[in-house]
Design an enzyme around this catalytic site. Structure first.
Site, PDB file in Angstrom:
ATOM      1  CB  VAL A  74      37.962  39.999  40.962  1.00  0.00           C
ATOM      2  CG1 VAL A  74      39.517  39.464  41.813  1.00  0.00           C
ATOM      3  CG2 VAL A  74      37.960  41.119  41.854  1.00  0.00           C
ATOM      4  CB  SER A  75      40.203  37.936  36.397  1.00  0.00           C
ATOM      5  OG  SER A  75      40.937  39.558  35.942  1.00  0.00           O
ATOM      6  CD  GLN A  76      36.635  31.619  34.464  1.00  0.00           C
ATOM      7  OE1 GLN A  76      36.081  31.739  33.052  1.00  0.00           O
ATOM      8  NE2 GLN A  76      36.104  30.734  34.784  1.00  0.00           N
TER       9      GLN A  76
END
Length: 274
Positions: A74-76
């Site tokens: 889950v991306s920054q």
């Protein structure tokens, strides 16, 4: 262990704090993107981690390969926000997300009229389905397929947002884009990856912005070794606003870079307009 998702008030508080931080740092620049971050419960897409981690401005690894390399995450939030701003999504837009997981698709749904998200990994697709259902975004279509080919049966798309590192812009993505549409893609350029926003202009793509970033690599047909460079032979001309290109990097046949005022123009030799 700290609470994960069983403290709604704390989740709301942490989400608001994260949103304020992203606004203060300039990752979020518009009220619509800020409202989307306030609305989407990120912890429901990372249910196995504490709330403080779910709402930190950091990547949350979700799956590793046999060698321990992260292949899904889950991306920054800060880079997610930057890419959403680059995409400039309008309320009636139809958006295709390439590289799923659920959280970014939910943010896109807050901004757009329709969202289709695609991933090659069945585990990621299952996780996206579950997270979107828990968060109340059942109308997001989740497709298991190789993102290299887009999702042609749902095309055309006003925006295509790619959330995996790519070395190329496949013809399928451009073919499925509306005239004047926009593609935002983390594009590998030499030793750096930059999120580049491309606008379709009279049959070719022109970049509007480029921001340094990092993403897990694309899988499927679009996967390439780390030292590959973009193969942009599918277009007669594309402008990439980048700050540097690796000296001595070998470019594909028929492609060269011309530096003009800190902008590299990628041209196909012999093509119209070159």
């Amino acid at each position: 262990m700290p609470a994960r998702g069983d403290d709604p008030a704390r989740a709301v508080s942490l989400r608001a704090r994260l949103t304020r931080r992203l606004v203060a740092e300039g990752s979020i620049r518009s009220e619509r993107v800020a409202a989307a971050f306030q609305a989407v419960p990120r912890h429901l897409f990372v249910p196995r981690v504490p709330l403080r981690i779910a709402y930190a401005d950091d990547v949350v690894p979700m799956k590793r390969d046999a060698d321990g390399m992260v292949i899904s995450s889950v991306s920054q939030p800060s880079i997610v926000a930057v890419m959403l701003e680059q995409a400039a999504i309008r309320p009636d837009d139809h958006v295709l997300e390439i590289g799923s997981g659920g959280y970014n698709a939910a943010l896109l749904r807050e901004l757009a009229g329709r969202v289709t998200t695609v991933d090659i990994d069945p585990d990621v697709v299952g996780r996206a389905h579950a997270g979107l259902r828990r968060a109340g975004y059942d109308d997001v279509r989740v497709v298991q397929a190789d993102g290299e080919f887009g999702v042609p049966d749902e095309a055309p798309y006003d925006r295509i947002v790619v959330t995996v590192g790519a070395w190329d812009i496949p013809t399928a993505w451009v073919d499925q884009l509306t005239p004047g549409g926009r593609i935002v893609v983390p594009l590998r350029l030499g030793e750096q990856t930059r999120s580049v926003a491309f606008q379709e202009v009279a049959g070719h793509l022109e970049s509007l912005s480029a921001v340094r970033c990092g993403f897990v690599n694309m899988q499927g047909v679009g996967a390439h070794p780390e030292d590959d460079v973009p193969d942009l032979r599918a277009w007669e001309r594309a402008e990439l606003s980048v700050q540097a290109h690796r000296p001595g990097a070998e470019l594909p046949p028929g492609i060269h870079l011309v530096r003009r005022h800190h902008t590299f123009t990628v041209r196909r030799l012999g093509a119209a307009g070159s």
